[in-house]
Write an enzyme that holds these catalytic residues in place. Structure first.
Site, PDB file in Angstrom:
ATOM      1  N   LYS A  14      39.510  38.882  35.099  1.00  0.00           N
ATOM      2  CA  LYS A  14      40.709  39.454  34.475  1.00  0.00           C
ATOM      3  C   LYS A  14      40.695  40.987  34.555  1.00  0.00           C
ATOM      4  CE  LYS A  14      40.029  37.437  30.412  1.00  0.00           C
ATOM      5  NZ  LYS A  14      38.831  36.590  30.542  1.00  0.00           N
ATOM      6  N   ARG A 128      26.856  40.285  36.523  1.00  0.00           N
ATOM      7  CA  ARG A 128      27.507  41.455  35.922  1.00  0.00           C
ATOM      8  C   ARG A 128      26.599  42.075  34.865  1.00  0.00           C
ATOM      9  NH1 ARG A 128      33.261  40.576  33.032  1.00  0.00           N
ATOM     10  NH2 ARG A 128      32.079  40.107  31.163  1.00  0.00           N
ATOM     11  N   ARG A 134      25.981  45.007  29.411  1.00  0.00           N
ATOM     12  CA  ARG A 134      26.530  44.327  28.240  1.00  0.00           C
ATOM     13  C   ARG A 134      25.559  43.263  27.751  1.00  0.00           C
ATOM     14  NH1 ARG A 134      32.715  42.551  29.166  1.00  0.00           N
ATOM     15  NH2 ARG A 134      32.012  40.949  27.698  1.00  0.00           N
ATOM     16  N   ARG A 146      30.195  31.766  24.679  1.00  0.00           N
ATOM     17  CA  ARG A 146      31.508  32.371  24.949  1.00  0.00           C
ATOM     18  C   ARG A 146      32.406  31.368  25.664  1.00  0.00           C
ATOM     19  NH1 ARG A 146      29.284  37.234  28.026  1.00  0.00           N
ATOM     20  NH2 ARG A 146      31.424  37.727  28.606  1.00  0.00           N
TER      21      ARG A 146
HETATM   22  P1  ADP Z   1      34.941  38.320  28.429  1.00  0.00           P
HETATM   23  O1  ADP Z   1      36.353  37.826  28.636  1.00  0.00           O
HETATM   24  O2  ADP Z   1      34.221  38.563  29.705  1.00  0.00           O
HETATM   25  O3  ADP Z   1      34.161  37.522  27.442  1.00  0.00           O
HETATM   26  P2  ADP Z   1      35.895  40.495  26.757  1.00  0.00           P
HETATM   27  O4  ADP Z   1      35.586  41.908  26.980  1.00  0.00           O
HETATM   28  O5  ADP Z   1      37.321  40.064  26.867  1.00  0.00           O
HETATM   29  O6  ADP Z   1      34.985  39.742  27.804  1.00  0.00           O
HETATM   30  O7  ADP Z   1      35.376  40.014  25.308  1.00  0.00           O
HETATM   31  C1  ADP Z   1      34.080  40.269  24.856  1.00  0.00           C
HETATM   32  C2  ADP Z   1      33.938  39.811  23.392  1.00  0.00           C
HETATM   33  O8  ADP Z   1      34.833  40.560  22.555  1.00  0.00           O
HETATM   34  C3  ADP Z   1      34.330  38.355  23.121  1.00  0.00           C
HETATM   35  O9  ADP Z   1      33.252  37.473  23.355  1.00  0.00           O
HETATM   36  C4  ADP Z   1      34.713  38.426  21.629  1.00  0.00           C
HETATM   37  O10 ADP Z   1      33.576  38.466  20.807  1.00  0.00           O
HETATM   38  C5  ADP Z   1      35.382  39.765  21.512  1.00  0.00           C
HETATM   39  N1  ADP Z   1      36.856  39.677  21.710  1.00  0.00           N
HETATM   40  C6  ADP Z   1      37.558  40.249  22.730  1.00  0.00           C
HETATM   41  N2  ADP Z   1      38.875  39.963  22.623  1.00  0.00           N
HETATM   42  C7  ADP Z   1      39.007  39.178  21.516  1.00  0.00           C
HETATM   43  C8  ADP Z   1      40.106  38.538  20.890  1.00  0.00           C
HETATM   44  N3  ADP Z   1      41.354  38.633  21.374  1.00  0.00           N
HETATM   45  N4  ADP Z   1      39.866  37.796  19.776  1.00  0.00           N
HETATM   46  C9  ADP Z   1      38.650  37.688  19.267  1.00  0.00           C
HETATM   47  N5  ADP Z   1      37.553  38.243  19.816  1.00  0.00           N
HETATM   48  C10 ADP Z   1      37.719  39.004  20.927  1.00  0.00           C
END
Ligand code: ADP
Length: 194
Positions: A14, A128, A134, A146
């Site tokens: 994404k 990654r 991370r 996740r």
């Molecule tokens: P990825 O999609 O690779 O897991 P993100 O950067 O989108 O990475 O998200 C990393 C973490 O941030 C998620 O595992 C969650 O803990 C938190 N997070 C991100 N966006 C949201 C959301 N919209 N609602 C709840 N938690 C979120």
């Protein structure tokens, strides 16, 4: 306005595709993951609370991410549109987003879903993790959590957007440009551009 929800499990690509789409369509990229990591980097109270959950691979509370999105929408009143990346992730977030946009007399044009199988996702995230640093990308158990959170809480949003005839799936395996072209083809079906 062109408002796109980019959808897909962690590691689906994404972030990479968002960068290309914002350039082509002059959109604002709103990634709740990036916004949360920026709060962590600044060591805010919100960031410290969120980190405890993110490090376990759990979602942060809806109110927190909805509040962040609300303030970004306020700050960018003149935008051509937005790409929502990693948001919404729950039904409550999807409903809140519809309400926030309708207050601005706009709406989501489409949800574009990048489809990638679990095995490939785990491989990409571990890779990654070596570069990104991370914490949530470096441990296979956290990655699985996740993906589990995604399957339980986020995958059902497919039905939410399908009910509005806005759901479009794209194969997330292939070259970056192939996937980008497939996304653009879907966008051209719902939005007129040159
Ligand atoms: P990825 O999609 O690779 O897991 P993100 O950067 O989108 O990475 O998200 C990393 C973490 O941030 C998620 O595992 C969650 O803990 C938190 N997070 C991100 N966006 C949201 C959301 N919209 N609602 C709840 N938690 C979120």
């Amino acid at each position: 306005m062109l408002n796109i929800v980019l959808f897909g499990p962690p590691g689906a690509g994404k972030g990479t595709q968002s960068e290309k789409l914002i350039e082509k369509f002059q959109l604002i990229h709103l990634s709740t993951g990036d916004l949360l990591r920026s709060e962590i980097a600044q060591q805010t109270e919100l960031g410290m609370q969120a980190k405890l959950l993110m490090d376990k691979g759990e979602l942060v509370p809806d109110a927190v991410v909805i509040g962040m999105i609300r303030s970004k929408l306020e700050q960018n009143q003149e935008a051509n549109g937005f790409i929502f990346d990693g948001f919404p992730r729950t039904a409550a977030q999807a409903e809140a987003l519809d309400n926030l946009l309708s207050e601005k007399n706009t709406s989501i044009n489409c949800m574009l879903a990048l489809e990638v199988d679990n095995e490939e996702l785990t491989k990409r995230l571990l890779l990654r993790g070596k570069d990104s640093g991370r914490a949530d990308d470096q441990n296979e158990e956290i990655i699985r959590n996740r993906i589990k959170e995604y399957n339980n809480k986020t995958a059902p949003l497919k039905d939410f957007y399908s009910a509005q005839n806005k759901f479009h799936a794209v194969n997330g395996i292939g070259s970056i440009d192939e996937i980008f072209n497939a996304l653009c083809t879907q966008i051209s079906a719902v939005y007129q551009y040159n």
